[in-house]
Motif scaffolding. Structure first.
Motif, PDB file in Angstrom:
ATOM      1  N   ASP A 310     -29.611  -5.224  11.264  1.00  0.00           N
ATOM      2  CA  ASP A 310     -28.913  -5.789  12.430  1.00  0.00           C
ATOM      3  C   ASP A 310     -27.402  -5.637  12.276  1.00  0.00           C
ATOM      4  O   ASP A 310     -26.693  -5.248  13.206  1.00  0.00           O
ATOM      5  N   THR A 311     -26.902  -5.970  11.079  1.00  0.00           N
ATOM      6  CA  THR A 311     -25.461  -5.910  10.833  1.00  0.00           C
ATOM      7  C   THR A 311     -24.931  -4.491  10.987  1.00  0.00           C
ATOM      8  O   THR A 311     -23.912  -4.248  11.652  1.00  0.00           O
ATOM      9  N   ARG A 314     -25.123  -3.210  14.701  1.00  0.00           N
ATOM     10  CA  ARG A 314     -24.054  -3.778  15.537  1.00  0.00           C
ATOM     11  C   ARG A 314     -22.730  -3.066  15.273  1.00  0.00           C
ATOM     12  O   ARG A 314     -21.969  -2.790  16.202  1.00  0.00           O
ATOM     13  N   GLN A 315     -22.463  -2.759  14.004  1.00  0.00           N
ATOM     14  CA  GLN A 315     -21.213  -2.081  13.684  1.00  0.00           C
ATOM     15  C   GLN A 315     -21.220  -0.649  14.220  1.00  0.00           C
ATOM     16  O   GLN A 315     -20.194  -0.144  14.685  1.00  0.00           O
ATOM     17  N   ARG A 317     -22.689   0.375  16.952  1.00  0.00           N
ATOM     18  CA  ARG A 317     -22.424   0.312  18.395  1.00  0.00           C
ATOM     19  C   ARG A 317     -20.975  -0.079  18.669  1.00  0.00           C
ATOM     20  O   ARG A 317     -20.337   0.473  19.575  1.00  0.00           O
ATOM     21  N   GLU A 406     -30.652  -3.876  22.514  1.00  0.00           N
ATOM     22  CA  GLU A 406     -29.780  -4.357  21.443  1.00  0.00           C
ATOM     23  C   GLU A 406     -28.331  -4.451  21.909  1.00  0.00           C
ATOM     24  O   GLU A 406     -27.583  -5.328  21.472  1.00  0.00           O
ATOM     25  N   SER A 407     -27.919  -3.563  22.807  1.00  0.00           N
ATOM     26  CA  SER A 407     -26.568  -3.658  23.367  1.00  0.00           C
ATOM     27  C   SER A 407     -26.423  -4.921  24.198  1.00  0.00           C
ATOM     28  O   SER A 407     -25.363  -5.573  24.197  1.00  0.00           O
ATOM     29  N   ASP A 410     -25.783  -7.709  21.935  1.00  0.00           N
ATOM     30  CA  ASP A 410     -24.382  -7.719  21.507  1.00  0.00           C
ATOM     31  C   ASP A 410     -23.535  -8.535  22.477  1.00  0.00           C
ATOM     32  O   ASP A 410     -22.658  -9.310  22.074  1.00  0.00           O
ATOM     33  N   ARG A 413     -24.213 -12.206  21.993  1.00  0.00           N
ATOM     34  CA  ARG A 413     -23.525 -12.707  20.796  1.00  0.00           C
ATOM     35  C   ARG A 413     -22.038 -12.893  21.066  1.00  0.00           C
ATOM     36  O   ARG A 413     -21.423 -13.854  20.622  1.00  0.00           O
ATOM     37  N   GLY A 422     -31.111 -12.139  16.530  1.00  0.00           N
ATOM     38  CA  GLY A 422     -31.209 -10.735  16.902  1.00  0.00           C
ATOM     39  C   GLY A 422     -32.648 -10.286  16.985  1.00  0.00           C
ATOM     40  O   GLY A 422     -33.584 -11.083  16.901  1.00  0.00           O
TER      41      GLY A 422
END
Length: 440
Positions: A310-311, A314-315, A317, A406-407, A410, A413, A422
């Motif tokens: 997940d981490t 996210r980075q 994207r 997943e976007s 983001d 979040r 997530g």
């Protein structure tokens, strides 16, 4: 006679000697003792800029109550390590990469803080913008250091590179609230060496005429690329100082150092022809967790791997990057490091795709052994829309749905905070409260 230049008011003064009490000379215009003098000061243009105790400096800037306290930034769990120690903490012997339990013993009164990479990166971008306003030839080495080539910028700035760098250091301190140390020379190796010679708030110069004499008494470990193994190999041949490399007959040096001997000789003589290269392409991203206790339970390891995925996703994207391959990293209780990797069928920015590769890789190693660290990394390629010729199979609808989902998370979040769940089940917090470490 070489004049002195004040780093605070930038005015010149004739050479001066210490007074009768032995106090160093001070600037007659502003009283500052921070004077610089070197015969080649206005002839050199390659610089290395290094932020002083960067993470700790940002923390002190944002919390003035910490200004006069020893501050350590790093992992706060039982197995955490020191990322940065302020100079007050360093007086007690605390150093970067030191186990946190050892740092706490050396400096029990220290304020220990977890890293806040978002804040540090924001300050780093501000500093980078200031450097790039001086020259397009800025080569970042990390979040807090970079090389600059200011050759030919005298007419643009109306001053020599040395004086422009003094002005930059003053502006950074006043506007960003942190300090930098500057090394100035005629090549990258010597500029980086110089920046370490006078910290914090330093400004050191190594010129062509004095380079060999400056280098001679230093240990061979100060040469770029000489690690512990090379040091031991050279020591077996009586080579411990850089002067030994300077003076040893070349055939003996080659027998001692092998094919690396010629590179060592050139650097020992102050020769380095590497240019300052503005584009340093990022090669990888990773996230890993040092566990509070050794773990053999595969389900627990999987949960940590899911959080790492997940981490990293996210980075990817956030920085408009994409993964080309996945690497699973494990460290056993006996400190053996295991890495397993596999290339993706297509570039991705989603945690689900990373886990499709990572979980089977983990399964092959989670055989009952106890692990103290688990992590996931990726090697990078441009996002699919920017790399149509890489030979990947683009356009699978399932992947598009994953990316959109997943976007969207983001955005949730960003609105409601980082604790929103997530797609991957978050790993349980370690008893010591250890959070995953982000690497790049």
């Amino acid at each position: 006679m070489v004049p002195l230049v004040c780093r605070d008011c930038l005015k010149e003064t004739p050479p001066r000697t210490p007074d009768a009490r032995g106090a160093p000379p001070a600037c007659p215009a502003c009283g500052s003792p921070r004077l610089v003098s070197h015969p080649e000061l206005d002839q050199l243009a390659i610089a290395h800029i290094d932020c002083d105790a960067f993470f700790a400096a940002v923390e002190k800037r944002d919390n003035p109550a910490l200004r006069d306290k020893p501050v350590i930034v790093g992992g706060t769990g039982g197995r955490g390590v020191v990322s940065t120690a302020c100079y007050i903490a360093r007086i007690h012997g605390v150093r970067s990469a030191m186990p946190m339990f050892q740092a706490r013993k050396l400096c029990p009164e220290a304020v220990v803080l977890p890293p806040d990479m978002a804040r540090y990166k924001a300050v780093s971008r501000q500093l980078r913008a200031k450097m790039e306003a001086l020259t397009p030839l800025v080569e970042p080495l990390s979040i807090d250091e970079a090389f600059l080539d200011l050759t030919g910028t005298e007419r643009l700035h109306g001053a020599s590179p040395a004086r422009v760098l003094m002005r930059l250091a003053r502006e950074v301190e006043a506007e960003l609230g942190i300090t930098i140390s500057v090394g100035l020379s005629y090549n990258k190796f010597l500029a980086k060496l110089a920046s370490d010679m006078d910290k914090p708030r330093g400004f050191s110069v190594i010129g062509r005429a004095d380079a060999r004499d400056v280098l001679a008494p230093l240990p061979v470990s100060r040469i770029w690329g000489v690690g512990l193994a090379t040091q031991a190999r050279l020591a077996r041949h009586g080579i411990r100082l850089i002067r030994d490399i300077q003076t040893l007959p070349l055939d003996q040096l080659l027998r001692a150092a092998g094919e690396d001997g010629m590179r060592l000789r050139r650097l020992a003589l102050g020769e380095d022809n590497r240019p300052v290269t503005p584009s340093r392409e990022r090669k990888s991203l990773s996230s890993e967790t040092t566990l509070a206790t050794d773990v053999s339970d595969r389900a627990v390891l999987e949960r940590h791997l899911r959080e790492a995925a997940d981490t990293v996703a996210r980075q990817l994207r956030a920085e408009k990057l994409a993964a080309a391959s996945v690497v699973v990293k494990l460290k056993t209780a006996a400190f053996q490091t295991i890495t397993r990797s596999r290339r993706l069928a297509r570039p991705t920015q989603t945690a689900r795709d990373l886990l499709d590769i990572a979980l089977p890789l983990l399964a092959t190693e989670a055989d009952g052994r106890r692990f103290r660290l688990v992590g996931l990394g990726v090697t990078l390629c441009p996002p699919p829309e920017e790399a149509p010729d890489l030979g990947f199979d683009f356009g699978a609808p399932a992947d598009d749905r994953r990316l959109k989902l997943e976007s969207a998370l983001d955005q949730v979040r960003a609105r409601f905070g980082g604790k929103v769940i997530g797609l991957s089940t978050p790993a349980p917090r370690d008893p010591a409260g250890r959070k995953p470490e982000r690497r790049g």
